[in-house]
Write an enzyme that holds these catalytic residues in place. Sequence first.
Site, PDB file in Angstrom:
ATOM      1  N   LYS A 172       0.958  -1.316  -0.018  1.00  0.00           N
ATOM      2  CA  LYS A 172      -0.033  -0.050   0.154  1.00  0.00           C
ATOM      3  C   LYS A 172       0.855   1.291  -0.045  1.00  0.00           C
ATOM      4  O   LYS A 172       1.787   1.311   0.744  1.00  0.00           O
ATOM      5  CB  LYS A 172      -0.797   0.005   1.340  1.00  0.00           C
ATOM      6  CG  LYS A 172      -1.733   1.103   1.379  1.00  0.00           C
ATOM      7  CD  LYS A 172      -2.556   0.996   2.704  1.00  0.00           C
ATOM      8  CE  LYS A 172      -3.165   2.324   3.258  1.00  0.00           C
ATOM      9  NZ  LYS A 172      -4.258   2.136   4.188  1.00  0.00           N
TER      10      LYS A 172
HETATM   11  C1  5RP Z   1      -2.442   4.612   8.073  1.00  0.00           C
HETATM   12  C2  5RP Z   1      -3.254   3.918   7.132  1.00  0.00           C
HETATM   13  C3  5RP Z   1      -4.564   4.368   6.865  1.00  0.00           C
HETATM   14  O1  5RP Z   1      -5.531   3.185   6.683  1.00  0.00           O
HETATM   15  C4  5RP Z   1      -4.441   4.877   5.413  1.00  0.00           C
HETATM   16  O2  5RP Z   1      -3.746   6.199   5.577  1.00  0.00           O
HETATM   17  C5  5RP Z   1      -5.915   4.770   4.704  1.00  0.00           C
HETATM   18  O3  5RP Z   1      -6.426   5.522   4.977  1.00  0.00           O
HETATM   19  P1  5RP Z   1      -6.674   6.911   4.123  1.00  0.00           P
HETATM   20  O4  5RP Z   1      -7.250   6.954   2.851  1.00  0.00           O
HETATM   21  O5  5RP Z   1      -7.555   7.887   5.049  1.00  0.00           O
HETATM   22  O6  5RP Z   1      -5.430   7.651   3.920  1.00  0.00           O
HETATM   23  O7  5RP Z   1      -2.683   2.754   6.749  1.00  0.00           O
HETATM   24  O8  5RP Z   1      -1.191   4.414   8.092  1.00  0.00           O
END
Ligand code: 5RP
Length: 262
Positions: A172
């Site tokens: 991610k």
């Molecule tokens: C924090 C995360 C959150 O889940 C991620 O940031 C996703 O959320 P958003 O779309 O609100 O940024 O992994 O480290």
Amino acid sequence: MDWGMKNRISRIIKKDGRTVMLAVDHGYFMGPTTGLEKLDETVNPLLPYADTLMLTRGALRNYIPPENDVPIVLRVSGGTSIIGKELLHEGITVSMEEAIRLNVSGVAFSIMVGSDFERDTLLDFTKVVDEAERYGIPVLAVTAVGKEMAKDVRYLSLASRMAAELGARIVKTYYCEDFEKIVDTCPVPVVIAGGKKTSEKDALKMAYDAIQAGAAGVDMGRNIFQSSNPAAMIKAVRAIVHKKATPDEAYGVFEKAGKGER
Ligand code: 5RP
């Protein structure tokens, strides 16, 4: 890859190679985040539209009915807060035994490449990978970004490739210009975080651009659950991820769904 690992990954990433992950794990370092104060009231109506739910064990136990069959990606890193001095100097917060007890499809861990804490977070990450792989559980690496680091293709492709090399089954990261390079140089599926709340139009355009560049989907939080209409927004995101909708078509889905039309 053994059957259990394949099965779990196929629960997270659907047959078309895409996924709409709903990220609602923010409370582990941000406390009662806007929109998630009563997490169940916001999130439970969205579950029919989420391919995967990413959250902490406390949120899972306290807010999500166990009868629900949405695949869970469990946040297993933490240990610092937004008001502390070492944001994202995270360690392991959940054992693999607990993850198995909670019947999760995957676990998520944040790595902090380039920060003072990179070695700690990377070594803990590999411990989680070793444990998770033993039980056929995929690890999603969150390429967390400190305030002092640029969210550009140079940094994000470095962090994403490192995550995969160290054992992540899914990465991610954040969307950025030249995102293709991140996807092309990362040997596992890449999903994007949504980041801070922006307009629905801008968030849909970002999701579209990421998919066009080869992303496997989104792991989106605030731009869905802080939307003026979270259910309409997740339907619009789904249209981009799974139905090849353009940003304008997806915005049409958002507007229609907001009016209660199908
Ligand atoms: C924090 C995360 C959150 O889940 C991620 O940031 C996703 O959320 P958003 O779309 O609100 O940024 O992994 O480290």
